[in-house]
Write an enzyme that holds these catalytic residues in place. Structure first.
Site, PDB file in Angstrom:
ATOM      1  CB  CYS A   2      -0.828   0.083   1.269  1.00 33.76           C
ATOM      2  SG  CYS A   2      -2.048  -1.188   1.406  1.00 33.76           S
ATOM      3  NE  ARG A  27       4.721   1.716  -1.209  1.00 31.58           N
ATOM      4  CZ  ARG A  27       5.475   1.845  -0.132  1.00 31.58           C
ATOM      5  NH1 ARG A  27       6.647   2.422  -0.235  1.00 31.58           N
ATOM      6  NH2 ARG A  27       5.078   1.419   1.037  1.00 31.58           N
ATOM      7  CD1 TRP A  74      -0.093  -5.827  -3.622  1.00 31.49           C
ATOM      8  CD2 TRP A  74       0.146  -6.555  -1.524  1.00 31.49           C
ATOM      9  NE1 TRP A  74       0.475  -7.077  -3.662  1.00 31.49           N
ATOM     10  CE2 TRP A  74       0.636  -7.545  -2.398  1.00 31.49           C
ATOM     11  CE3 TRP A  74       0.206  -6.797  -0.155  1.00 31.49           C
ATOM     12  CZ2 TRP A  74       1.165  -8.745  -1.942  1.00 31.49           C
ATOM     13  CZ3 TRP A  74       0.731  -7.992   0.293  1.00 31.49           C
ATOM     14  CH2 TRP A  74       1.206  -8.953  -0.600  1.00 31.49           C
ATOM     15  CG  ASN A  98       1.431   0.627   4.168  1.00 34.06           C
ATOM     16  OD1 ASN A  98       1.106  -0.525   3.891  1.00 34.06           O
ATOM     17  ND2 ASN A  98       2.614   1.137   3.889  1.00 34.06           N
ATOM     18  N   GLY A  99      -0.564  -1.439   6.287  1.00 31.39           N
ATOM     19  CA  GLY A  99      -0.202  -2.394   7.330  1.00 31.39           C
ATOM     20  C   GLY A  99      -1.366  -3.308   7.665  1.00 31.39           C
ATOM     21  CD  GLU A 485      17.561 -12.853  -7.997  1.00 34.01           C
ATOM     22  OE1 GLU A 485      17.042 -13.352  -6.994  1.00 34.01           O
ATOM     23  OE2 GLU A 485      17.217 -11.755  -8.453  1.00 34.01           O
ATOM     24  CE  LYS A 489      14.391 -10.731 -10.403  1.00 37.61           C
ATOM     25  NZ  LYS A 489      15.179 -10.453  -9.248  1.00 37.61           N
ATOM     26  CD  GLU A 492      10.571 -11.425  -8.484  1.00 42.66           C
ATOM     27  OE1 GLU A 492      10.380 -10.773  -7.453  1.00 42.66           O
ATOM     28  OE2 GLU A 492      11.615 -11.308  -9.169  1.00 42.66           O
ATOM     29  CG  HIS A 508      20.143 -36.306  -4.803  1.00 43.81           C
ATOM     30  ND1 HIS A 508      20.441 -37.559  -4.335  1.00 43.81           N
ATOM     31  CD2 HIS A 508      21.333 -35.687  -5.001  1.00 43.81           C
ATOM     32  CE1 HIS A 508      21.752 -37.697  -4.238  1.00 43.81           C
ATOM     33  NE2 HIS A 508      22.320 -36.574  -4.643  1.00 43.81           N
ATOM     34  CE  LYS A 607      12.206  -2.298  -6.063  1.00 48.27           C
ATOM     35  NZ  LYS A 607      12.957  -3.337  -6.765  1.00 48.27           N
TER      36      LYS A 607
HETATM   37  N1  HGA Z   1      -4.768  -4.268   5.626  1.00 54.69           N
HETATM   38  C1  HGA Z   1      -5.162  -3.205   4.746  1.00 54.69           C
HETATM   39  C2  HGA Z   1      -3.952  -2.479   4.183  1.00 54.69           C
HETATM   40  C3  HGA Z   1      -3.080  -3.415   3.393  1.00 54.69           C
HETATM   41  C4  HGA Z   1      -1.659  -2.933   3.155  1.00 54.69           C
HETATM   42  O1  HGA Z   1      -1.067  -2.162   3.891  1.00 54.69           O
HETATM   43  N2  HGA Z   1      -0.983  -3.480   2.121  1.00 54.69           N
HETATM   44  O2  HGA Z   1       0.321  -3.146   1.879  1.00 54.69           O
HETATM   45  C5  HGA Z   1      -6.065  -3.704   3.650  1.00 54.69           C
HETATM   46  O3  HGA Z   1      -6.099  -4.907   3.348  1.00 54.69           O
HETATM   47  O4  HGA Z   1      -6.755  -2.880   3.062  1.00 54.69           O
END
Ligand code: HGA
Length: 612
Positions: A2, A27, A74, A98-99, A485, A489, A492, A508, A607
């Site tokens: 986020c 990000r 996110w 965020n979090g 790696e 890559k 991803e 193995h 990111k």
């Molecule tokens: N938990 C919140 C914010 C998610 C977040 O910080 N993502 O990096 C949500 O799910 O909206």
């Protein structure tokens, strides 16, 4: 992860918020939204998908305001839908977050019992309702937020506004990054200073537990209700230098920037073929005491750590372990006296690595152990740099592509410098070996430039990959982490399933996967393991596998039926992992472009991984 942007100004900040969100797009995110306070109302727009969708909505609704908060989400709790996008509103309060609020379910149950109605499945919405509820007891928005914060468990950064408080923006940092951008008659917040670089180069870096109140002309920071001073730092102009230029993608630009980035990284430490006297000077006392090294990292940085483990033991006879931070932090590791704990992270904010560091420090303090901590990262102002005893910057410049390229190779260069320094302090490496390796380090940018000449050849190989479903990468010694790696890559950015293996492990298990349709990428520098590796290649060919070999020009490995070879310029065996990173990056890049994926912002990824 986020992204948060917010601001309070004399002018309408709608475009600043949108522009800020765009600068945070790297990000990774799934939806975006913003809320502006204007005329006693919250004006909100939210959209699933790109910031461009939000921008279109904002252009249509013409919402404006001089106080506001914005967000790229996110999802961690609740699907990426418009209802789950931030900002979340309760009454007249709007919140971006965020979090993760770990105890949100409990809080939600309590709030529902009080009659609050939830319109999203997010953990974030509890914060909006809690602040709204706290405002029943106090007229002060700051005070209401202060009452809410102790109820929240987890990691979070918050931006909070209220219609009846048009002259203030409240922000909280507790476990997720947040900076304040200081302007003239206007102030801003963001989870990454990059978002604010078009408006200011003056920043306040909030510390964990800080709550701040921004008005147009003032910034007050509080810890436990007491005012504290946080310095305003002026940022180097070079940091603002992030655009794609002539390149189609940031990732390609960043691949091509590696010669220069490595040169920058080593220049800070070397004087001719010797280490500078002042390089990591303050760490010398710690280095002389340490008996072993524990590296903690995630993802690509973990692969850099794996290579460093080989180097530590082979070059300076210092025992080194490396572990994934998300495991290390939860397995109650034994913290050992006289150990150097090295955190590797591009951003210096990686949530798991930061938590592992803090946990290590806590455990060491509880037992009165003598340990030292050191960060290798790309952001001088990051939490990890601030919280470790020593740091070594990778000086790669901003890395925007989600798939790490120049951050990885500069981490390798930085790790080599660290190893030489520790070896020198502990007297476990001969002076002439330092001289030889530093001379080779200086030569590495040129070898990378020559390796980049293979771009067209690698593009042609990519054509053969684009329809594949699976792929194996094999290497031995320090090329084993490069195989991991390379596989990472490719996964991803092209979404092809890929596995990296130590070539000796082939028999193995993974050999069972090899058939006519299985491309196998081989990393074959000129080293002691080359003959063994050639036997592994035979094993693959005997089972019908198709080989794609990146081989030293003198390796004697040549093109033949179902064996494609790209010749890599000669480099010393010890620094070969830096150079062999380049062809695997280019291969993944071209395959991804041919498959039409979003190279710089691959699906589901972020990111800088600032949540668990
Ligand atoms: N938990 C919140 C914010 C998610 C977040 O910080 N993502 O990096 C949500 O799910 O909206």
């Amino acid at each position: 992860m986020c992204g948060i942007v917010g601001g309070i100004a004399e002018r309408s900040i709608t475009n600043i918020l949108i522009e800020g969100l765009k600068r945070l797009e790297y990000r990774g995110y799934d939806s975006a939204g913003l809320a502006l306070i204007n005329g006693g109302q919250v004006l909100r727009e939210r959209r699933v998908g790109k910031v461009a969708n939000l921008e279109e909505a904002v252009n249509e609704s013409h919402i404006a305001g001089s106080l506001g908060i914005a967000h790229t989400r996110w999802a961690t709790h609740g699907k990426p839908t418009e209802n789950n996008a931030h900002p979340h509103i309760s009454g007249d309060v709007a919140v971006v977050h965020n979090g993760i609020i770990e105890n949100y379910q409990e809080l939600k149950d309590d709030l529902e019992a009080l009659g609050y109605v939830f319109t999203s499945q997010t953990d974030t919405e509890v914060v909006a309702h809690l602040v709204n509820d706290a405002l029943k007891n106090t007229p002060s928005l700051l005070e209401a937020v202060r009452q809410v914060v102790p109820q929240l468990k987890g990691a979070y950064a918050l931006g909070i506004v209220h219609t009846d408080h048009p002259n203030e923006l409240i922000t909280v940092r507790e476990g997720s990054p947040l900076v304040i951008g200081v302007g003239i008659g206007e102030n801003f917040i963001s989870s990454d200073q990059l978002a604010l670089l078009p408006i200011t180069n003056r920043f306040i870096y909030l510390e964990e537990g800080d709550i701040a109140r921004l008005t147009r002309t003032s910034i007050e920071v509080f810890v436990d209700g007491n005012r504290v001073e946080r310095p305003v730092k002026e940022l180097d102009a070079a940091v603002s230098n992030a655009s794609k230029g002539e390149y189609k993608h940031y990732m390609l630009k960043e691949i091509y920037e590696q010669p220069e980035a490595i040169q920058q990284t080593i220049s800070q430490a070397l004087n001719g073929n010797a280490l500078r006297d002042d390089f990591l000077k303050n760490a010398e006392a710690d280095f002389s005491k340490i008996q072993q090294v524990q590296i903690i990292a995630c993802g690509t940085s973990y692969h850099a750590g794996m290579i460093a483990k080989y180097w530590f033991e082979q070059l300076i006879n210092v025992s080194a372990q490396v572990e994934i931070a998300s495991e290390f932090r939860y397995r109650s590791p034994v913290i050992v006296n006289n150990t150097l704990y090295v955190c590797i992270s591009q951003s210096g904010e990686t949530a798991d690595t930061l938590a592992a560091l803090r946990d290590t420090q806590k455990r060491a303090a509880a037992k009165n152990l003598d340990i030292a901590t050191l960060t290798i990262c790309n952001v001088a102002t990051s939490s990890m740099v601030r919280e470790t005893d020593h740091s070594l910057l990778t000086l790669a410049g901003p890395e925007i592509g989600v798939a790490s390229t120049k951050a990885f190779t500069t981490q390798l260069a930085a790790l080599m410098l660290l190893i030489l320094k520790i070896g020198q302090v502990k007297n476990t490496i001969a002076a002439e070996n330092i001289e030889t390796i530093t001379a080779e380090l200086w030569h590495t940018p040129k070898v990378i430039l020559d390796t980049l000449q293979n771009n067209e050849a690698i593009l042609r190989l990519s054509e053969l990959f684009k329809e594949k479903q699976h792929c194996l990468f094999l290497g031995r010694g320090t090329q084993f982490p490069i195989a991991l790696e390379g596989a990472l890559k490719l996964k991803e950015i092209s979404y092809i399933h890929a596995e990296g293996y130590a070539a000796g492990e082939l028999k193995h298990g993974p050999l069972a996967l090899v058939d006519n349709d299985m491309p196998v990428v081989i990393l074959a520098p000129q080293d002691d393991m080359l003959d063994k590796l050639k036997s592994n290649m035979e094993e693959v060919q005997a089972r019908g596998g198709e080989l794609f070999v990146f081989a030293d020009i003198n390796s004697g490995v040549n093109e033949k039926d179902r064996q494609h070879v790209v010749k890599v310029p000669s480099i010393s065996a010890v620094l070969a992992p830096i150079v062999y990173s380049i062809p695997v990056q280019l291969l993944s890049y071209h395959v991804a472009v041919l498959r039409g994926t979003d190279v710089d912002q691959p699906r589901n990824l972020a990111k800088s991984v600032t949540v668990e």
